[in-house]
Design an enzyme around this catalytic site. Structure first.
Site, PDB file in Angstrom:
ATOM      1  CD  GLU A 204      -3.245  -1.276   2.099  1.00 27.66           C
ATOM      2  OE1 GLU A 204      -3.046  -0.199   3.044  1.00 27.66           O
ATOM      3  OE2 GLU A 204      -3.977  -2.264   1.975  1.00 27.66           O
ATOM      4  CD  GLU A 338      -3.277  -6.131   3.132  1.00 27.19           C
ATOM      5  OE1 GLU A 338      -4.150  -5.479   3.660  1.00 27.19           O
ATOM      6  OE2 GLU A 338      -2.175  -6.032   3.211  1.00 27.19           O
TER       7      GLU A 338
HETATM    8  O1  AHR Z   1      -4.829  -6.041   7.037  1.00 29.75           O
HETATM    9  C1  AHR Z   1      -4.552  -5.047   8.002  1.00 29.75           C
HETATM   10  C2  AHR Z   1      -4.163  -4.069   7.322  1.00 29.75           C
HETATM   11  O2  AHR Z   1      -4.851  -3.392   6.178  1.00 29.75           O
HETATM   12  C3  AHR Z   1      -2.863  -4.210   6.469  1.00 29.75           C
HETATM   13  O3  AHR Z   1      -1.499  -3.986   7.460  1.00 29.75           O
HETATM   14  C4  AHR Z   1      -2.638  -3.082   5.515  1.00 29.75           C
HETATM   15  O4  AHR Z   1      -1.902  -3.480   4.157  1.00 29.75           O
HETATM   16  C5  AHR Z   1      -4.251  -2.850   5.167  1.00 29.75           C
HETATM   17  O5  AHR Z   1      -4.457  -1.478   5.231  1.00 29.75           O
END
Ligand code: AHR
Length: 533
Positions: A204, A338
């Site tokens: 991110e 994710e």
């Molecule tokens: O999964 C939790 C967080 O969500 C991660 O660390 C990040 O990459 C995302 O914003």
């Protein structure tokens, strides 16, 4: 009327009739919605990459510490500090890869603090501001994934680290030559080079990874792909390490621009840099900050969350279309590394630990997303649910020596036959499930053929009130029966708790062919996977 002990009193005929009607009405299949579904086994599609069932384990709350790592001196049974109960549970899922160490954590992680005998305590400012003991580091992660039979997906620190730091980590992990770093690895107990299958180039980077513009990230990322090398002799020709660049976090213009920038550059990339995947993150949250409850909710919240999760389809389609423009051969995978439901933290816990319960709603959410990925299997070749243990939409919850597996865990277990199977097209009219002003497809389904030629079918009945009677027609195969498992629960928010671990567990289901068609009777709010014989 007095009952004779051990015998029921005889029932008058009229009452018998009434009782039969009542039983019929009470049956979960009363008023079942009929759905015709046809599987075309003569038109095989893409391979459903096993990596779609990947996991994500970040140094966050009890995701690693307590969830995986208890230390060798713990009274909780462990192997070299790693919990045996968790390993046994995860082995049954055939986890293909585990993304580690983050997440936002990865862009502040300095690997040297997590190797050797001196492990300094550092901080975890992203997640609750707690101490990071660094007792779980490279050796322990590699041991853990080896114990569960998964492959390494290591995310390097592109935010606050340097290319040199990341390059040295990969040299430490993978070289077979007697360099100082290889000797250090040997001294730390592992003479043979490790295999690193996937390399994440930051996380991110448009946000917690350094708030970069796409152009700035691109120039950084190129440097990392050039210098962060995998030296493992077994990964030079075959099984080369795949490099995954940071991709979008939604469908808004800032993220379509991000995908455009990276993919446009990729189209003209030279020998000196390359990527094999573009990551995408998308949580089912409805709006920030996450406020939906993970347990103790009703049908409206059930429908709202599922409506929101189905946006994954548009997101995948949108970014795939951009990728198709610059990479029509689909050399670069879209890696949804994710995803999952993100709800309000459970009261009484550090809110930075992202602890939530996991309900039957999450089982349905998981199957709907896995089906979206499977339908896009030509481009989406890896996905990692967030997160594996004790964090967000977890497979496993632990509390000291106790462990329980979640409804989502069972979905992953039921989907194991889809790993590396070949997608088969399924046609059906889903019908509509309505709750207030929300309208959702009533059912969803995928089918696939595994390596042995066996045909597998998954059907999700989204409707929490009405059963579904699925009439399955097959082209290209003759079916006589089907057998497998179905997962449903008393309520949409039913969960497995430490003191009630069997509320949501799969049960056997089977069907016989009638007139060349299989009739599958599915309970409301259920996920069903059957093998067709
Ligand atoms: O999964 C939790 C967080 O969500 C991660 O660390 C990040 O990459 C995302 O914003």
């Amino acid at each position: 009327m007095k009952a004779i002990r051990g015998r029921r009193p005889a029932m008058p005929l009229m009452d018998v009739g009434l009782a039969l009607i009542l039983v019929a009405l009470a049956s979960p299949f009363a008023g079942a919605q009929k759905v015709e579904l046809s599987v075309d086994a003569s038109k095989p599609g893409a391979k459903i990459d096993r990596n779609l069932f990947g996991q994500f384990a970040e140094h966050l709350g009890h995701g690693i510490y307590e969830g995986v790592w208890v230390g060798p001196d713990s009274t909780i049974p462990n192997t070299r500090g790693i919990r045996n109960d968790v390993v046994a549970a995860l082995k049954a899922l055939k986890v293909p890869n585990v993304r580690w160490p983050g997440g936002c954590f990865a862009d502040e992680y300095h690997w040297r603090k997590g190797v050797g005998s001196q492990r300094p305590a550092t901080l975890n400012p992203n997640w609750g501001g707690v101490i990071e003991p660094n007792t779980f580091g490279t050796t322990e992660y590699m041991d853990f994934i080896d114990q569960i039979g998964a492959q390494a997906y290591v995310s390097v620190n592109l935010g606050s680290g340097t290319p040199q730091e990341a390059a040295e980590w990969l040299e430490y992990l993978t070289t077979a030559q007697p360099t100082a770093l290889a000797k250090e690895r040997t001294a730390n107990g592992h003479p043979a080079p490790y295999k690193v299958s996937y390399l994440g180039l930051g996380n991110e980077s448009w946000d917690c990874g350094g708030n970069m513009t796409p152009e700035y990230y691109l120039s950084q990322m190129k440097i990392y792909t050039r210098f962060v090398r995998n030296y493992n002799p077994e990964q030079q020709e075959k099984q080369q390490m795949l490099k995954i660049a940071v991709g979008p976090g939604g469908g808004e213009p800032r993220w379509t621009e991000w995908t455009e920038t990276i993919m446009k550059a990729y189209q003209h990339h030279t020998w000196s840099w390359d990527i094999n995947g573009l990551s995408m993150h998308s949580y089912t949250v409805v709006k920030w900050p996450p406020a939906y409850k993970s347990v103790g909710f009703g049908e409206t919240e059930y429908a709202q969350i599922l409506k929101s999760t189905l946006e994954m389809e548009d997101l995948v389609t949108k970014h795939s279309a951009i990728m198709d423009k610059y990479d029509p051969q689909k050399a670069v995978a879209l890696v949804v590394d994710e995803w999952g439901g993100w709800y309000a933290p459970l009261p009484g816990n550090n809110p930075g630990f992202l602890m939530q319960q996991n309900s039957q709603r999450d089982a349905i959410l998981a199957s709907l997303n896995l089906n979206i990925f499977a339908r896009h299997a030509d481009r989406v070749r890896m996905a990692n649910i967030a997160q594996m243990i004790n964090v967000l939409q977890a497979m496993v919850l632990t509390d000291k020596e106790k462990m329980v597996v979640t409804p989502t865990y069972y979905v992953y277990k039921m989907y194991v036959p889809f790993q590396d199977a070949t997608f088969l097209p399924v046609a059906f009219d889903a019908g509509t499930y309505t709750q207030g002003d929300i309208k959702l497809p009533r059912v969803d389904a995928i089918a696939a053929k595994d390596k042995t030629g066996k045909l597998w079918l998954e059907v999700t009945n989204v409707d929490p009130n009405r059963a579904a009677e699925i009439e399955v027609g097959l082209t290209g195969v003759v079916a006589t029966s089907a057998a497998g498992e179905t997962l449903t629960a008393p309520k949409v928010d039913s969960v497995n708790a430490f003191d009630a671990p069997h509320t949501v567990v799969p049960r056997p289901i089977s069907a016989k062919a009638q007139g060349g068609k299989l009739i599958l009777k599915l309970e409301p709010k259920s996920v069903t996977v059957v093998a067709v014989e």
